[in-house]
Motif scaffolding. Sequence first.
Motif, PDB file in Angstrom:
ATOM      1  N   THR A 102     -53.036 -30.286   2.589  1.00  0.00           N
ATOM      2  CA  THR A 102     -54.000 -29.202   2.389  1.00  0.00           C
ATOM      3  C   THR A 102     -53.192 -27.988   1.954  1.00  0.00           C
ATOM      4  N   ILE A 103     -53.521 -27.490   0.771  1.00  0.00           N
ATOM      5  CA  ILE A 103     -52.775 -26.381   0.160  1.00  0.00           C
ATOM      6  C   ILE A 103     -53.759 -25.253  -0.136  1.00  0.00           C
ATOM      7  N   LEU A 104     -53.382 -24.055   0.209  1.00  0.00           N
ATOM      8  CA  LEU A 104     -54.253 -22.922  -0.058  1.00  0.00           C
ATOM      9  C   LEU A 104     -53.452 -21.642  -0.153  1.00  0.00           C
ATOM     10  N   HIS A 105     -54.117 -20.628  -0.692  1.00  0.00           N
ATOM     11  CA  HIS A 105     -53.545 -19.292  -0.576  1.00  0.00           C
ATOM     12  C   HIS A 105     -54.632 -18.360  -0.087  1.00  0.00           C
ATOM     13  N   ALA A 106     -54.206 -17.369   0.651  1.00  0.00           N
ATOM     14  CA  ALA A 106     -55.104 -16.350   1.188  1.00  0.00           C
ATOM     15  C   ALA A 106     -54.667 -15.006   0.625  1.00  0.00           C
ATOM     16  N   THR A 107     -55.640 -14.201   0.254  1.00  0.00           N
ATOM     17  CA  THR A 107     -55.345 -12.848  -0.216  1.00  0.00           C
ATOM     18  C   THR A 107     -56.211 -11.863   0.550  1.00  0.00           C
ATOM     19  N   PHE A 108     -55.684 -10.679   0.738  1.00  0.00           N
ATOM     20  CA  PHE A 108     -56.440  -9.612   1.385  1.00  0.00           C
ATOM     21  C   PHE A 108     -55.738  -8.292   1.137  1.00  0.00           C
TER      22      PHE A 108
ATOM     23  N   ASN B 253     -47.495 -27.917   9.915  1.00  0.00           N
ATOM     24  CA  ASN B 253     -47.273 -26.893   8.893  1.00  0.00           C
ATOM     25  C   ASN B 253     -46.042 -27.242   8.069  1.00  0.00           C
ATOM     26  N   VAL B 254     -46.197 -27.166   6.743  1.00  0.00           N
ATOM     27  CA  VAL B 254     -45.088 -27.402   5.825  1.00  0.00           C
ATOM     28  C   VAL B 254     -44.575 -26.073   5.287  1.00  0.00           C
ATOM     29  N   VAL B 255     -45.504 -25.193   4.899  1.00  0.00           N
ATOM     30  CA  VAL B 255     -45.147 -23.873   4.351  1.00  0.00           C
ATOM     31  C   VAL B 255     -46.154 -22.846   4.851  1.00  0.00           C
ATOM     32  N   PHE B 256     -45.655 -21.728   5.290  1.00  0.00           N
ATOM     33  CA  PHE B 256     -46.483 -20.544   5.548  1.00  0.00           C
ATOM     34  C   PHE B 256     -45.652 -19.373   5.071  1.00  0.00           C
ATOM     35  N   ASP B 257     -45.937 -18.918   3.868  1.00  0.00           N
ATOM     36  CA  ASP B 257     -45.122 -17.901   3.210  1.00  0.00           C
ATOM     37  C   ASP B 257     -45.987 -16.666   2.966  1.00  0.00           C
ATOM     38  N   ALA B 258     -45.815 -15.660   3.791  1.00  0.00           N
ATOM     39  CA  ALA B 258     -46.587 -14.423   3.688  1.00  0.00           C
ATOM     40  C   ALA B 258     -45.803 -13.413   2.862  1.00  0.00           C
ATOM     41  N   THR B 259     -46.461 -12.852   1.846  1.00  0.00           N
ATOM     42  CA  THR B 259     -45.801 -11.916   0.945  1.00  0.00           C
ATOM     43  C   THR B 259     -46.686 -10.702   0.694  1.00  0.00           C
ATOM     44  N   ARG B 260     -46.038  -9.680   0.168  1.00  0.00           N
ATOM     45  CA  ARG B 260     -46.698  -8.417  -0.157  1.00  0.00           C
ATOM     46  C   ARG B 260     -46.452  -8.155  -1.639  1.00  0.00           C
ATOM     47  N   LEU B 261     -47.468  -7.722  -2.356  1.00  0.00           N
ATOM     48  CA  LEU B 261     -47.295  -7.464  -3.777  1.00  0.00           C
ATOM     49  C   LEU B 261     -46.375  -6.267  -3.994  1.00  0.00           C
TER      50      LEU B 261
ATOM     51  N   ASP C 134     -51.571 -32.587   6.106  1.00  0.00           N
ATOM     52  CA  ASP C 134     -52.793 -33.303   5.729  1.00  0.00           C
ATOM     53  C   ASP C 134     -53.991 -32.528   6.291  1.00  0.00           C
ATOM     54  N   HIS C 135     -55.169 -33.074   6.103  1.00  0.00           N
ATOM     55  CA  HIS C 135     -56.391 -32.399   6.559  1.00  0.00           C
ATOM     56  C   HIS C 135     -56.391 -32.200   8.080  1.00  0.00           C
TER      57      HIS C 135
END
Length: 105
Positions: free
Chosen positions: A12-18, A45-53, A68-69
């Motif tokens: 399960t791959i996603l990105h979150a923006t806010f 969890n494989v990747v949790f990469d939080a970034t700032r623009l 996986d799901h």
Amino acid sequence: MSDASASESEPTILHATFTARPGEGDRVAELLREFSVEVQAETGNVVFDATRLVDDPDRFFVYEVYRDHAAFQAHISAPAGVPFNAALQELIVEPSSQLTFLRRL
């Protein structure tokens, strides 16, 4: 293998923006740093990469990959998520983080 079972076993791959409310960017960043430690310790969890623009430091982009799901379901029901999301909701412009789900090619 059916499509349903294949998708259940795929990552399960996603990105979150806010967007942080004015003056709250550093608080959002700290909240994310703390939550990242919790999420990265989750078994699935494989990747949790939080970034700032760079050009807009009040905008955040979080890239996430779960084994996986089932691992993603475990993540969203983990105890750390409730206080994180409640705190985040008070600090961002949007009603919640905007999620986009992705699929590998």
